[in-house]
Design an enzyme around this catalytic site. Structure first.
Site, short mmCIF file in Angstrom:
data_model
loop_
_atom_site.label_atom_id
_atom_site.label_comp_id
_atom_site.label_asym_id
_atom_site.label_seq_id
_atom_site.Cartn_x
_atom_site.Cartn_y
_atom_site.Cartn_z
N TYR A 28 5.72 -5.31 -6.31
CA TYR A 28 4.91 -4.67 -7.33
C TYR A 28 5.88 -4.15 -8.39
CZ TYR A 28 1.33 -1.97 -9.62
OH TYR A 28 0.47 -1.49 -10.57
N GLU A 36 5.94 3.72 1.96
CA GLU A 36 6.66 4.88 1.44
C GLU A 36 7.12 5.80 2.56
OE1 GLU A 36 5.93 7.74 -2.28
OE2 GLU A 36 4.36 7.87 -0.75
N CYS A 70 4.18 -6.47 -2.28
CA CYS A 70 3.83 -5.29 -3.05
C CYS A 70 4.82 -4.15 -2.82
CB CYS A 70 2.40 -4.88 -2.72
SG CYS A 70 1.63 -3.82 -3.94
N HIS A 71 4.37 -3.05 -2.21
CA HIS A 71 5.25 -1.92 -1.91
C HIS A 71 5.96 -2.08 -0.56
CE1 HIS A 71 3.03 -0.13 -5.21
NE2 HIS A 71 3.91 0.86 -5.25
N GLY A 130 0.84 -1.19 0.00
CA GLY A 130 0.00 0.00 0.00
C GLY A 130 0.87 1.24 0.00
N ARG A 131 0.30 2.34 0.47
CA ARG A 131 1.07 3.59 0.50
C ARG A 131 1.89 3.73 1.77
NH1 ARG A 131 -2.01 8.64 -0.35
NH2 ARG A 131 -3.79 7.58 0.51
#
Length: 195
Positions: free
Chosen positions: A139, A93, A119-120, A89-90
């Site tokens: 990802y 980050e 993923c992320h 997800g975000r």
């Protein structure tokens, strides 16, 4: 089967399926999961995001559920855990900017404890500098970071349903890989399921 204790690191706008589904799978099997987030305490929640693949050049994003924090981030001691889950997800980050998150990940890696990242989530592995010599996936947009961190990129099929094991790491590109990703994580944990 001996129950295992798992740590899951999340933050606001973590990918909904990538935190909720592994959490529920691990609890169903009988393992315990401490869900932590920097700056939040048990009983607090993080907002999740639902990412989907709808034919656009990248994934779409919608607001998901509230996901409960179950343990105090400041009280995490890696020796108390058998494995680590890093959803995507975000959240990764900005979570990778937290020095304690990076210390925790490095300690899991140095102690060769199983780490499942999807993923992320691999953005956190890159920031922790633990991927050198590891074969992994993520990802696709995270591939340049993973490769620059010294990892060998493993291409997966177009449905994102594969997971890659390398040493104590199991990585996957996105939530459609949950069955394979979680099965391989359970194998790394030494969990045996009798049918």
């Amino acid at each position: 089967m001996a129950a295992k204790k798992i740590l899951m690191i999340v933050g606001d706008y973590v990918e909904d399926y990538e935190c909720m589904v592994p959490y529920q799978i691990l609890l169903t099997i009988g393992h315990s999961v401490d869900v932590v987030c920097p700056g939040k305490k048990p009983g607090d929640v993080v907002k999740t995001a639902v990412h989907d693949f709808e034919g656009d050049q990248t994934y779409s994003e919608k607001r998901g559920h509230n996901f409960a924090i179950t343990f105090n981030f400041d009280d995490v001691k890696v020796d108390n855990y058998d494995g680590l889950v890093i959803p995507g997800g975000r959240a990764p980050e900005y979570l990778r900017l937290n020095s304690r998150v990076i210390e925790i990940v490095k300690e899991f890696a140095n102690k060769k404890k199983p780490i499942a990242s999807i993923c992320h989530g691999q953005q956190i592995l890159v920031a922790a500098d633990v991927l050198n010599g590891i074969t992994c996936t993520a990802y696709p947009a995270v591939m340049p970071d993973v490769v620059k961190a010294g990892a060998k990129w493993e291409e997966v099929n177009n449905t994102f349903t594969n997971a890659v094991v390398s040493g104590n790491f199991v990585t996957a590109p996105a939530w459609p890989a949950h069955p394979e990703w979680m099965r391989k994580f359970l194998e790394l944990l030494g969990t045996k399921i009798e049918l």
